[in-house]
Motif scaffolding. Structure first.
Motif, PDB file in Angstrom:
ATOM      1  N   ALA A  38       0.836  -1.198   0.000  1.00 52.13           N
ATOM      2  CA  ALA A  38       0.000   0.000   0.000  1.00 52.13           C
ATOM      3  C   ALA A  38       0.873   1.252   0.000  1.00 52.13           C
ATOM      4  O   ALA A  38       0.587   2.214  -0.715  1.00 52.13           O
ATOM      5  N   GLU A  39       1.936   1.228   0.791  1.00 52.94           N
ATOM      6  CA  GLU A  39       2.844   2.376   0.814  1.00 52.94           C
ATOM      7  C   GLU A  39       3.448   2.615  -0.561  1.00 52.94           C
ATOM      8  O   GLU A  39       3.514   3.756  -1.030  1.00 52.94           O
ATOM      9  N   ARG A  40       3.863   1.556  -1.203  1.00 52.43           N
ATOM     10  CA  ARG A  40       4.458   1.675  -2.543  1.00 52.43           C
ATOM     11  C   ARG A  40       3.432   2.171  -3.559  1.00 52.43           C
ATOM     12  O   ARG A  40       3.729   3.046  -4.369  1.00 52.43           O
ATOM     13  N   THR A  41       2.218   1.634  -3.494  1.00 54.35           N
ATOM     14  CA  THR A  41       1.177   2.038  -4.441  1.00 54.35           C
ATOM     15  C   THR A  41       0.761   3.486  -4.208  1.00 54.35           C
ATOM     16  O   THR A  41       0.535   4.234  -5.168  1.00 54.35           O
ATOM     17  N   LEU A  42       0.653   3.896  -2.954  1.00 58.26           N
ATOM     18  CA  LEU A  42       0.343   5.300  -2.653  1.00 58.26           C
ATOM     19  C   LEU A  42       1.398   6.222  -3.249  1.00 58.26           C
ATOM     20  O   LEU A  42       1.079   7.243  -3.861  1.00 58.26           O
ATOM     21  N   ASP A  43       2.664   5.855  -3.083  1.00 62.23           N
ATOM     22  CA  ASP A  43       3.755   6.657  -3.622  1.00 62.23           C
ATOM     23  C   ASP A  43       3.688   6.710  -5.153  1.00 62.23           C
ATOM     24  O   ASP A  43       3.827   7.778  -5.753  1.00 62.23           O
ATOM     25  N   THR A  44       3.444   5.570  -5.782  1.00 61.35           N
ATOM     26  CA  THR A  44       3.415   5.485  -7.245  1.00 61.35           C
ATOM     27  C   THR A  44       2.215   6.210  -7.843  1.00 61.35           C
ATOM     28  O   THR A  44       2.352   6.964  -8.808  1.00 61.35           O
ATOM     29  N   GLU A  45       1.030   5.990  -7.263  1.00 66.73           N
ATOM     30  CA  GLU A  45      -0.203   6.498  -7.871  1.00 66.73           C
ATOM     31  C   GLU A  45      -0.600   7.895  -7.403  1.00 66.73           C
ATOM     32  O   GLU A  45      -1.243   8.629  -8.143  1.00 66.73           O
ATOM     33  N   VAL A  46      -0.254   8.244  -6.179  1.00 70.12           N
ATOM     34  CA  VAL A  46      -0.695   9.527  -5.625  1.00 70.12           C
ATOM     35  C   VAL A  46       0.472  10.502  -5.461  1.00 70.12           C
ATOM     36  O   VAL A  46       0.344  11.681  -5.729  1.00 70.12           O
ATOM     37  N   GLY A  47       1.610   9.996  -4.997  1.00 69.19           N
ATOM     38  CA  GLY A  47       2.782  10.847  -4.842  1.00 69.19           C
ATOM     39  C   GLY A  47       3.492  10.579  -3.533  1.00 69.19           C
ATOM     40  O   GLY A  47       2.965   9.892  -2.648  1.00 69.19           O
ATOM     41  N   PRO A  48       4.681  11.136  -3.391  1.00 71.02           N
ATOM     42  CA  PRO A  48       5.518  10.843  -2.225  1.00 71.02           C
ATOM     43  C   PRO A  48       4.961  11.350  -0.893  1.00 71.02           C
ATOM     44  O   PRO A  48       5.386  10.904   0.167  1.00 71.02           O
ATOM     45  N   GLU A  53       0.217  12.209   4.362  1.00 70.41           N
ATOM     46  CA  GLU A  53      -1.108  12.824   4.482  1.00 70.41           C
ATOM     47  C   GLU A  53      -2.075  11.873   5.182  1.00 70.41           C
ATOM     48  O   GLU A  53      -2.845  12.296   6.054  1.00 70.41           O
ATOM     49  N   LEU A  54      -2.042  10.597   4.817  1.00 70.51           N
ATOM     50  CA  LEU A  54      -2.905   9.616   5.479  1.00 70.51           C
ATOM     51  C   LEU A  54      -2.599   9.553   6.973  1.00 70.51           C
ATOM     52  O   LEU A  54      -3.515   9.532   7.797  1.00 70.51           O
ATOM     53  N   GLU A  55      -1.324   9.502   7.301  1.00 69.56           N
ATOM     54  CA  GLU A  55      -0.932   9.445   8.714  1.00 69.56           C
ATOM     55  C   GLU A  55      -1.368  10.700   9.463  1.00 69.56           C
ATOM     56  O   GLU A  55      -1.745  10.626  10.636  1.00 69.56           O
ATOM     57  N   ALA A  56      -1.328  11.847   8.802  1.00 67.83           N
ATOM     58  CA  ALA A  56      -1.740  13.108   9.448  1.00 67.83           C
ATOM     59  C   ALA A  56      -3.245  13.128   9.724  1.00 67.83           C
ATOM     60  O   ALA A  56      -3.684  13.692  10.729  1.00 67.83           O
ATOM     61  N   ILE A  57      -4.026  12.520   8.840  1.00 72.53           N
ATOM     62  CA  ILE A  57      -5.482  12.475   9.023  1.00 72.53           C
ATOM     63  C   ILE A  57      -5.855  11.464  10.097  1.00 72.53           C
ATOM     64  O   ILE A  57      -6.779  11.691  10.881  1.00 72.53           O
ATOM     65  N   ALA A  58      -5.135  10.352  10.147  1.00 75.29           N
ATOM     66  CA  ALA A  58      -5.450   9.275  11.082  1.00 75.29           C
ATOM     67  C   ALA A  58      -5.143   9.665  12.523  1.00 75.29           C
ATOM     68  O   ALA A  58      -4.208  10.410  12.790  1.00 75.29           O
TER      69      ALA A  58
END
Length: 187
Positions: A38-48, A53-58
């Motif tokens: 998931a970390e790799r896909t988030l980086d690839t598809e959404v950005g570094p 951002e997910l961690e900041a919202i959680a």
């Protein structure tokens, strides 16, 4: 109100961020569980910056290997769980009770406690194994929500599609008034 947000490594990582944003607007406290892919896909598809951002919202991020985390127990009260996106591997593990990591264990907890579990199953085309796993998960109480666009809403962008699908997922938890755009009966 707490909600578990599981993120597997399937394509469609933007769905996780959109779900988190909707949940935050509703005032939900998010327990986040990310698979390594998931970390790799988030980086690839959404950005570094996507994982940050997910961690900041959680409210809290749990390590996927931490089988002693609070969300691994039915005694820990949560309103439900969304897995966005949900890989076929995660779906199969959930459907067959293979609580082999915190994401699949937390999903299993939702099923055993009869809490809402929404799986944004991401794959195409589907094999018979995928369909049987979807059936098994549904029979146990999960809701399978493939991220299929609501074309009747005439989305203008991929972001419109992602936002609407995530809103539908959050609405299925029944935490408050619906946030997804609804069909108005006009063609």
């Amino acid at each position: 109100m707490r909600v578990v947000l599981g993120v597997s490594g399937a394509s469609g990582a933007a769905l996780a961020l959109a779900c988190a944003r909707h949940l935050a607007r509703l005032g939900a406290r998010i327990d986040l569980v990310l698979s390594p892919m998931a970390e790799r896909t988030l980086d690839t598809e959404v950005g570094p910056d996507a994982v940050g951002e997910l961690e900041a919202i959680a409210a809290r991020r749990h390590d996927i290997r931490d089988m002693g985390a609070t969300v691994a127990s039915g005694s820990h009260p949560v309103a439900g769980m969304i897995v966005a996106p949900c890989s076929m591997r995660s779906l199969a593990a959930i459907a067959h009770g293979l609580d082999d990591n915190l994401l699949t264990r937390a999903a299993g907890v939702q099923l055993k406690e009869r809490r809402p579990l929404v799986l944004l199953a991401r794959e195409a085309p589907l094999t018979l194994a995928h369909l049987r796993n979807m059936t098994a998960a549904t029979e146990m109480g999960a809701v399978i929500l493939p991220p299929v666009p609501a074309f009747y809403l005439r989305p203008n962008s991929v972001d419109d599609i992602v936002t609407q699908i995530a809103a539908r997922a959050v609405d299925l938890l029944r935490l408050g008034p619906p946030v997804a755009a609804a069909w108005d009966g006009k063609s």
